[in-house]
Design a protein around this motif. Structure first.
Motif, PDB file in Angstrom:
ATOM      1  N   SER A  80      18.994  14.325  46.026  1.00  0.00           N
ATOM      2  CA  SER A  80      18.910  14.916  44.690  1.00  0.00           C
ATOM      3  C   SER A  80      18.953  13.801  43.650  1.00  0.00           C
ATOM      4  O   SER A  80      19.365  12.675  43.933  1.00  0.00           O
ATOM      5  N   SER A  85      23.574  15.135  46.781  1.00  0.00           N
ATOM      6  CA  SER A  85      23.139  16.026  47.854  1.00  0.00           C
ATOM      7  C   SER A  85      21.918  15.449  48.561  1.00  0.00           C
ATOM      8  O   SER A  85      21.157  14.670  47.989  1.00  0.00           O
ATOM      9  N   LEU A  87      18.596  16.817  51.127  1.00  0.00           N
ATOM     10  CA  LEU A  87      17.825  17.988  51.515  1.00  0.00           C
ATOM     11  C   LEU A  87      17.023  17.658  52.760  1.00  0.00           C
ATOM     12  O   LEU A  87      16.243  16.701  52.778  1.00  0.00           O
ATOM     13  N   THR A  89      14.402  19.192  55.788  1.00  0.00           N
ATOM     14  CA  THR A  89      13.502  20.240  56.261  1.00  0.00           C
ATOM     15  C   THR A  89      13.142  19.927  57.699  1.00  0.00           C
ATOM     16  O   THR A  89      12.759  18.795  58.016  1.00  0.00           O
ATOM     17  N   VAL A  95      15.836  24.781  56.339  1.00  0.00           N
ATOM     18  CA  VAL A  95      16.127  23.894  55.218  1.00  0.00           C
ATOM     19  C   VAL A  95      17.638  23.792  55.080  1.00  0.00           C
ATOM     20  O   VAL A  95      18.337  24.814  55.062  1.00  0.00           O
ATOM     21  N   TYR A  96      18.145  22.541  54.984  1.00  0.00           N
ATOM     22  CA  TYR A  96      19.579  22.321  54.869  1.00  0.00           C
ATOM     23  C   TYR A  96      19.878  21.450  53.661  1.00  0.00           C
ATOM     24  O   TYR A  96      19.145  20.503  53.360  1.00  0.00           O
ATOM     25  N   VAL A  97      20.974  21.778  52.985  1.00  0.00           N
ATOM     26  CA  VAL A  97      21.494  20.943  51.907  1.00  0.00           C
ATOM     27  C   VAL A  97      22.808  20.349  52.384  1.00  0.00           C
ATOM     28  O   VAL A  97      23.727  21.085  52.770  1.00  0.00           O
ATOM     29  N   PHE A 123      14.390  19.582  45.616  1.00  0.00           N
ATOM     30  CA  PHE A 123      15.388  19.928  44.606  1.00  0.00           C
ATOM     31  C   PHE A 123      14.713  20.088  43.252  1.00  0.00           C
ATOM     32  O   PHE A 123      13.727  19.396  42.942  1.00  0.00           O
ATOM     33  N   VAL A 130      16.940  24.729  45.097  1.00  0.00           N
ATOM     34  CA  VAL A 130      15.993  24.222  46.079  1.00  0.00           C
ATOM     35  C   VAL A 130      14.792  25.156  46.083  1.00  0.00           C
ATOM     36  O   VAL A 130      14.944  26.384  46.086  1.00  0.00           O
ATOM     37  N   SER A 132      11.076  25.861  48.158  1.00  0.00           N
ATOM     38  CA  SER A 132      10.401  25.532  49.405  1.00  0.00           C
ATOM     39  C   SER A 132       9.211  26.444  49.617  1.00  0.00           C
ATOM     40  O   SER A 132       9.217  27.619  49.198  1.00  0.00           O
ATOM     41  N   ILE A 144      21.872  26.571  45.122  1.00  0.00           N
ATOM     42  CA  ILE A 144      22.656  25.974  46.206  1.00  0.00           C
ATOM     43  C   ILE A 144      24.152  26.143  45.997  1.00  0.00           C
ATOM     44  O   ILE A 144      24.929  26.003  46.946  1.00  0.00           O
TER      45      ILE A 144
END
Length: 209
Positions: A80, A85, A87, A89, A95-97, A123, A130, A132, A144
């Motif tokens: 970010s 943070s 991110l 994929t 998708v994870y933060v 972001f 987020v 996507s 988030i």
């Protein structure tokens, strides 16, 4: 810096033609610098994320995170703008933060599958949302902090596999077979509540000839 199919990360200086550094890793790596260029992250198969000091990367990573429960290959990783943070994929459309300091998983989201196409997430410039693409051709936005979806847009352009925010404008570009630009819709910015909501974007399209 780029990750390669030969399981390497190569570091380049734009002022010279030769590669300035190389790391040999496991699987195809995804790479990203933080906004200050002091740290870079390398995500590999098995859900491992390694952090390197860009000034002494040859000494190895100074920290390693594990994205628990998902061992799929990471196809994209980003920091970010505030550096707090990360991110991720994955190739199985998750998708994870992550917390960029402790590596803890803040939230995760699943998307429709997209055969033969890796999706991208990004972001918002303030790092609070987020956005996507998804395998059904739509785009999704999540808060988030609330860990909840706040918007879904039907893009009608196939799978949006590339998303980029303009650096100095409130505009999002999404690309597949068509390039689309998304900007705030004044009709939806009628009160303070809507102004905070992510579902305030209108779309224009550019069709390649």
């Amino acid at each position: 810096m780029k990750g390669s199919l030969d399981h390497s990360v190569r570091i380049w200086d734009l002022r010279v033609n030769a590669c300035q550094g190389i790391l040999r890793l496991r699987g195809r790596p995804a790479v990203a610098y933080d906004q200050q260029g002091l740290v870079f992250a390398v995500a590999m198969e098995g859900g491992a994320v390694k952090l390197f000091d860009s000034r002494s990367y040859d000494k190895g990573p100074f920290d390693t995170f594990l994205v628990g429960g998902d061992t799929a290959e990471v196809c994209d990783i980003k920091f970010s703008n505030d550096g707090k943070s990360m991110l991720l994929t994955t190739t199985n459309n998750n998708v994870y933060v992550l917390d960029a300091y402790a590596g803890e998983k803040r939230c995760g989201f699943s998307l429709d599958s997209s055969q033969n196409t890796n999706i991208e997430a990004t972001f918002t410039p303030d790092g609070q949302y987020v956005v996507s693409g998804s395998g059904d051709g739509s785009m999704h936005a999540w808060n988030i902090n609330m860990k909840s979806e706040v918007a879904c847009w039907n893009s009608n352009i196939g799978v949006p596999s590339c998303l980029k925010w303009a650096p100095r404008r409130v505009m999002l570009a999404a690309a597949s077979t068509v390039l689309t630009f998304w900007i705030p819709d004044p009709a939806k910015l009628t009160d303070e509540h809507n102004a905070r909501d992510a579902d305030v974007l209108a779309k224009s399209e550019i069709h390649p000839q």
